[in-house]
Design an enzyme around this catalytic site. Structure first.
Site, PDB file in Angstrom:
ATOM      1  N   GLY A 184       0.844  -1.190   0.000  1.00  0.00           N
ATOM      2  CA  GLY A 184       0.000   0.000   0.000  1.00  0.00           C
ATOM      3  C   GLY A 184       0.873   1.231   0.000  1.00  0.00           C
ATOM      4  O   GLY A 184       1.928   1.260  -0.618  1.00  0.00           O
ATOM      5  N   CYS A 185       0.458   2.236   0.723  1.00  0.00           N
ATOM      6  CA  CYS A 185       1.180   3.503   0.767  1.00  0.00           C
ATOM      7  C   CYS A 185       2.595   3.312   1.318  1.00  0.00           C
ATOM      8  O   CYS A 185       2.783   2.735   2.386  1.00  0.00           O
ATOM      9  CB  CYS A 185       0.418   4.494   1.638  1.00  0.00           C
ATOM     10  SG  CYS A 185       1.289   6.034   1.894  1.00  0.00           S
TER      11      CYS A 185
END
Length: 181
Positions: free
Chosen positions: A13-14
């Protein structure tokens, strides 16, 4: 840094979240946010966020395997994101937020696949693990404004709501493996 260091590359993800988690482990010398796994050379953050490059947001971890093993890094990777959601982590959606291990050796590939099988066999997650396991191609560093993001923006709402719980989790479960303040 000494010559016995290795590189591990993860996408969860981020990259701000992932960077903040791995920076705290003893034996980890450097964590850099960037992009990999796509088809465009030198992608810009905006292009990656639009999902047009095929790249995932990821981190390049330089670590000393005599202090922290690749197996431990894999464990932390799977413990601090949801490897069962395809192209999504929390509210972030798109292939750039996919769960992926980009291996640098056959040993890393085999360890990643074996670990995924162990997690699946033990039914650790309610849903199937969708983490991609692929060879590392080119890793492009993100712009400097993305490096050390959490450390430089701890009071930002994003950091408070998404990163602090991950850091609290590793403090609870991995305290003996973390760098001493």
């Amino acid at each position: 840094m000494e010559n016995n260091n290795e590189i591990a590359v993860f996408a969860a993800g981020c990259f701000w979240c992932t960077e903040a988690v791995f920076q705290r482990f003893d034996g980890v010398h450097k964590v850099v946010s960037g992009y990999t796994g796509g088809h465009i050379k030198n992608p810009a953050y905006r292009e990656v966020c639009m999902g047009v490059t095929g790249h995932a947001e990821g981190i390049e971890v330089t670590f000393d395997p005599s202090v922290v093993s690749y197996a431990t890094l894999l464990e932390v990777f799977f413990a601090t994101h949801d490897p069962t959601t395809l192209n999504q982590q929390a509210n972030d959606r798109g292939t750039q937020y996919r769960s992926a291990v980009f291996y640098t050796s056959e040993m890393q590939k085999n360890q990643a696949l074996d670990f995924i099988n162990q997690l699946s066999d033990a039914l650790v997650f309610e849903n199937d693990i969708v983490t991609e396991v692929s060879p590392l191609g080119v890793f492009y560093y993100a712009g400097i404004d993305h490096h050390e993001y959490y450390n430089n923006n701890k009071s930002a709402p994003y950091c408070q709501f998404l990163i602090v719980p991950k850091i609290d989790k590793i403090k609870k479960y991995y305290s003996e493996k973390l760098k001493q303040a």
